[in-house]
Design a protein around this motif. Structure first.
Motif, mmCIF file in Angstrom:
data_model
loop_
_atom_site.group_PDB
_atom_site.id
_atom_site.type_symbol
_atom_site.label_atom_id
_atom_site.label_comp_id
_atom_site.label_asym_id
_atom_site.label_seq_id
_atom_site.Cartn_x
_atom_site.Cartn_y
_atom_site.Cartn_z
ATOM 1 N N ASP A 158 0.806 -1.218 0.000
ATOM 2 C CA ASP A 158 0.000 0.000 0.000
ATOM 3 C C ASP A 158 0.842 1.272 0.000
ATOM 4 O O ASP A 158 0.294 2.372 -0.081
ATOM 5 N N ALA A 159 2.164 1.146 0.129
ATOM 6 C CA ALA A 159 3.026 2.320 0.235
ATOM 7 C C ALA A 159 2.908 3.202 -1.004
ATOM 8 O O ALA A 159 2.718 2.721 -2.126
ATOM 9 N N THR A 160 3.021 4.511 -0.781
ATOM 10 C CA THR A 160 3.005 5.460 -1.884
ATOM 11 C C THR A 160 4.368 5.484 -2.571
ATOM 12 O O THR A 160 5.398 5.601 -1.918
ATOM 13 N N GLY A 161 4.363 5.382 -3.877
ATOM 14 C CA GLY A 161 5.612 5.406 -4.617
ATOM 15 C C GLY A 161 6.317 4.062 -4.602
ATOM 16 O O GLY A 161 5.936 3.141 -3.868
ATOM 17 N N SER A 163 8.609 1.174 -3.641
ATOM 18 C CA SER A 163 9.290 0.750 -2.425
ATOM 19 C C SER A 163 10.701 0.292 -2.743
ATOM 20 O O SER A 163 11.057 0.085 -3.910
ATOM 21 N N ARG A 184 -0.272 -6.891 -7.356
ATOM 22 C CA ARG A 184 -1.046 -6.126 -6.371
ATOM 23 C C ARG A 184 -2.271 -6.947 -6.002
ATOM 24 O O ARG A 184 -3.133 -7.217 -6.833
ATOM 25 N N ARG A 210 -9.251 0.763 -7.396
ATOM 26 C CA ARG A 210 -8.240 1.458 -6.599
ATOM 27 C C ARG A 210 -6.917 0.703 -6.622
ATOM 28 O O ARG A 210 -5.847 1.313 -6.659
ATOM 29 N N GLU A 213 -5.306 1.405 -10.002
ATOM 30 C CA GLU A 213 -4.780 2.770 -10.071
ATOM 31 C C GLU A 213 -3.511 2.915 -9.252
ATOM 32 O O GLU A 213 -2.554 3.570 -9.664
ATOM 33 N N HIS A 214 -3.503 2.280 -8.059
ATOM 34 C CA HIS A 214 -2.316 2.352 -7.210
ATOM 35 C C HIS A 214 -1.128 1.676 -7.902
ATOM 36 O O HIS A 214 -0.005 2.209 -7.890
ATOM 37 N N GLU A 217 0.289 3.929 -10.592
ATOM 38 C CA GLU A 217 1.051 5.040 -10.029
ATOM 39 C C GLU A 217 2.447 4.591 -9.611
ATOM 40 O O GLU A 217 3.448 5.267 -9.893
ATOM 41 N N VAL A 218 2.520 3.452 -8.928
ATOM 42 C CA VAL A 218 3.810 2.952 -8.459
ATOM 43 C C VAL A 218 4.714 2.612 -9.635
ATOM 44 O O VAL A 218 5.892 2.992 -9.665
#
Length: 294
Positions: A158-161, A163, A184, A210, A213-214, A217-218
């Motif tokens: 779930d981390a943003t960007g 890892s 994911r 979601r 989309e996440h 983004e990553v």
């Protein structure tokens, strides 16, 4: 200075598989290999040297063990610079210290002694939770089917960007001239039937969207720092993360997961996903600290 690949050996079949994996990794990455045997002079099975040298017989056996490991590497990977060391101390403490100056630390999933029958020995679990560099745990037995050459799987949290685990996994796929599978996992709301396909506008459909989309983004941010041209495949799958990753790692050369540094405790926080894949994944598993910068 090029940091070495460090491999822990104890003479077991599992550690020989780890040694071979580490030698291949050192050859591919053009890194030196450091073989470490650490023990509080425990007694070993097998042949005991009979020469009276004034040294403890356990020490002589340990030196014979690392010498044989060094010779094995020289036969299998003659281009690898290899050194071997015997350290009369607790294996976990020795390998944690080695991790401060290592590109990665490798060991087998099973060792000698009372822990030999476990799927994952206490040394591997403790090291994965305290290492300062990525730890690779190699299964004691080979998979039933050969791996697809170059395939690396990474779990996207779930981390943003991106890892540290994702960055490490991409580098591993690139060094193998292979492909990266970014996975994911997402969970359907408990009140919905598990067998039903998510309907447009349903809570399950929103969860899946979601997750997609996440992941985009990553991977978009990850691509900005990558010039290797490595092919990256996306996998958004419903189910428990540990189960999704174990299934995705079938046929992979490596599965990569992350671990967070815990506040107030000198170690990493290994979650249930890390524990599950370390015990049950069919391929080698790399645990990457979130503070790792490569």
């Amino acid at each position: 200075m090029r940091l070495p690949v460090v491999v822990g050996v104890d003479g077991s079949e599992g550690s020989l598989r780890a040694l071979d994996w580490a030698a291949a990794e050192a050859a591919r990455s053009r890194l030196p290999l450091r073989i470490v045997h650490a023990s509080l002079w425990e007694h070993y099975e097998g042949l005991r040297p009979t020469a009276d040298s004034g040294r403890p017989p356990e020490q002589i056996l340990a030196e014979h063990l690392v010498g044989s490991a060094r010779d094995r590497v020289r036969d299998l990977s003659p281009g690898v610079s290899v050194v071997a060391d015997v350290q009369p101390e607790d294996p976990v403490a020795a390998l944690v210290r080695e991790s401060h100056e290592a590109a990665l630390v490798v060991l087998g999933s099973r060792g000698r002694g009372r822990i030999a029958g476990m799927l994952l020995g206490s040394v591997g679990l403790a090291l994965a939770g305290r290492s300062h560099c990525p730890v690779v745990v190699v299964p004691a037995t080979p998979p039933l089917a050969p791996a697809e050459p170059g395939r690396v799987v990474v779990g996207i949290s779930d981390a943003t960007g991106p890892s540290a685990a994702a960055v490490f996994a991409l580098a591993q796929a690139a060094s193998r001239h292979g492909e990266l599978i970014a996975v994911r996992a997402w969970r359907r709301p408990a009140h919905e039937f598990l067998s039903r396909t998510p309907l447009p506008g349903s809570p399950a459909s929103a969860h899946r969207r979601r997750a997609e989309e996440h992941l985009e983004e990553v991977l978009g941010a990850l691509a900005e720092r990558d010039d290797s041209g490595t092919v990256v495949h996306r996998s958004v799958t419903q189910g428990p993360a540990h189960q999704v990753l174990i299934e995705a790692s079938e046929g992979a050369e490596l599965l990569v997961v992350g671990a967070r540094r815990s506040s107030g405790w000198h170690g990493l926080q290994l979650g249930p996903v890390d524990h599950a894949v370390l015990h049950y994944a069919p391929c080698p598993v790399a645990v990457v600290p979130d503070t790792y910068q490569g």
